[in-house]
Scaffold this motif. Structure first.
Motif, short mmCIF file in Angstrom:
data_model
loop_
_atom_site.label_atom_id
_atom_site.label_comp_id
_atom_site.label_asym_id
_atom_site.label_seq_id
_atom_site.Cartn_x
_atom_site.Cartn_y
_atom_site.Cartn_z
N PRO A 100 18.15 50.13 48.35
CA PRO A 100 19.08 51.25 48.22
C PRO A 100 19.02 52.21 49.42
N HIS A 101 17.92 52.22 50.12
CA HIS A 101 17.76 53.14 51.25
C HIS A 101 17.73 52.40 52.59
N LEU A 102 18.31 51.22 52.62
CA LEU A 102 18.29 50.41 53.84
C LEU A 102 18.97 51.15 54.99
N ARG A 103 20.12 51.74 54.74
CA ARG A 103 20.85 52.47 55.79
C ARG A 103 20.00 53.62 56.34
N ALA A 104 19.35 54.36 55.44
CA ALA A 104 18.52 55.49 55.87
C ALA A 104 17.32 55.01 56.67
N ALA A 105 16.72 53.90 56.26
CA ALA A 105 15.55 53.38 57.00
C ALA A 105 15.95 52.93 58.39
N ILE A 106 17.08 52.26 58.50
CA ILE A 106 17.53 51.77 59.81
C ILE A 106 17.90 52.94 60.72
N LEU A 107 18.77 53.82 60.24
CA LEU A 107 19.20 54.95 61.06
C LEU A 107 18.05 55.91 61.34
N GLY A 108 17.21 56.15 60.33
CA GLY A 108 16.07 57.03 60.53
C GLY A 108 15.06 56.46 61.50
N GLY A 109 14.75 55.18 61.36
CA GLY A 109 13.80 54.54 62.27
C GLY A 109 14.29 54.56 63.71
N ILE A 110 15.54 54.17 63.90
CA ILE A 110 16.11 54.18 65.24
C ILE A 110 16.24 55.61 65.76
N GLY A 111 16.74 56.49 64.91
CA GLY A 111 16.95 57.88 65.33
C GLY A 111 15.67 58.59 65.72
N LEU A 112 14.66 58.50 64.88
CA LEU A 112 13.39 59.18 65.18
C LEU A 112 12.70 58.58 66.40
N SER A 113 12.66 57.25 66.45
CA SER A 113 11.93 56.63 67.57
C SER A 113 12.64 56.87 68.90
N SER A 144 6.86 47.90 72.51
CA SER A 144 6.00 47.86 71.31
C SER A 144 6.52 48.78 70.22
N ILE A 145 7.02 49.94 70.60
CA ILE A 145 7.59 50.87 69.61
C ILE A 145 8.81 50.24 68.95
N SER A 146 9.61 49.55 69.72
CA SER A 146 10.80 48.89 69.16
C SER A 146 10.42 47.85 68.11
N TRP A 147 9.33 47.14 68.35
CA TRP A 147 8.87 46.16 67.35
C TRP A 147 8.43 46.85 66.07
N LEU A 148 7.83 48.02 66.19
CA LEU A 148 7.45 48.77 64.98
C LEU A 148 8.68 49.24 64.20
N VAL A 149 9.72 49.64 64.91
CA VAL A 149 10.97 50.01 64.24
C VAL A 149 11.55 48.81 63.50
N LEU A 150 11.50 47.64 64.11
CA LEU A 150 11.96 46.43 63.43
C LEU A 150 11.13 46.16 62.17
N ALA A 151 9.85 46.43 62.23
CA ALA A 151 8.99 46.25 61.04
C ALA A 151 9.43 47.19 59.92
N VAL A 152 9.78 48.43 60.25
CA VAL A 152 10.26 49.39 59.25
C VAL A 152 11.57 48.88 58.63
N ILE A 153 12.44 48.36 59.46
CA ILE A 153 13.72 47.83 58.96
C ILE A 153 13.48 46.64 58.04
N LEU A 154 12.59 45.74 58.41
CA LEU A 154 12.27 44.61 57.54
C LEU A 154 11.68 45.07 56.21
N TYR A 155 10.81 46.08 56.26
CA TYR A 155 10.24 46.61 55.02
C TYR A 155 11.34 47.14 54.12
#
Length: 126
Positions: A77-90, A59-70
């Motif tokens: 411009p911040h796509l890389r930060a959102a992906i790495l940050g979402g994966i990194g933090l979770s 379920s947490i992984s699906w929330l990370v995917l939602a952040v990446i889609l957002y």
């Protein structure tokens, strides 16, 4: 505009699925499963913890995917930060939780934690 609305619909679907999966799975699958006795695997506390942990990590992984889609739809411009940050933090949080909850007995905690830390390091150096 249609692109963004389609992604919003996908995000809503991911969040709803995540919530239903965690809550429904906990109440209607995991708890009843753990009530029954006689299964040697499910009698072991670590096995029960790992099963519950793995269920909710999905379920947490699906929330990370939602952040990446957002980020894809609204914050390119911040796509890389959102992906790495979402994966990194979770993954860092999940790895630390696994370490603490299993008292280091679950084999996956180092890999989960390192995945998160490497993603955060990449964010820092990228």
């Amino acid at each position: 505009m249609v692109f963004q609305w389609l992604i919003v619909a996908s995000i809503v679907g991911l969040v709803a699925t995540s919530l239903v999966h965690s809550l429904g799975g906990e109440f209607y699958l995991l708890r009843p499963l753990f009530k029954h006795r006689g299964n040697r695997v499910l009698e072991h506390p670590l096995a029960r913890m790992v099963l519950r942990f793995a269920w909710h990590v999905t379920s947490i992984s699906w929330l990370v995917l939602a952040v990446i889609l957002y980020a894809l739809a609204f914050d390119e411009p911040h796509l890389r930060a959102a992906i790495l940050g979402g994966i990194g933090l979770s993954f860092t949080a999940v790895g630390l939780f696994d370490l603490i909850a299993s008292r280091g007995r679950h084999i996956a905690w180092p890999l989960l934690l390192l995945t998160g830390l490497f993603a955060l390091a990449a964010l820092n150096y990228g």
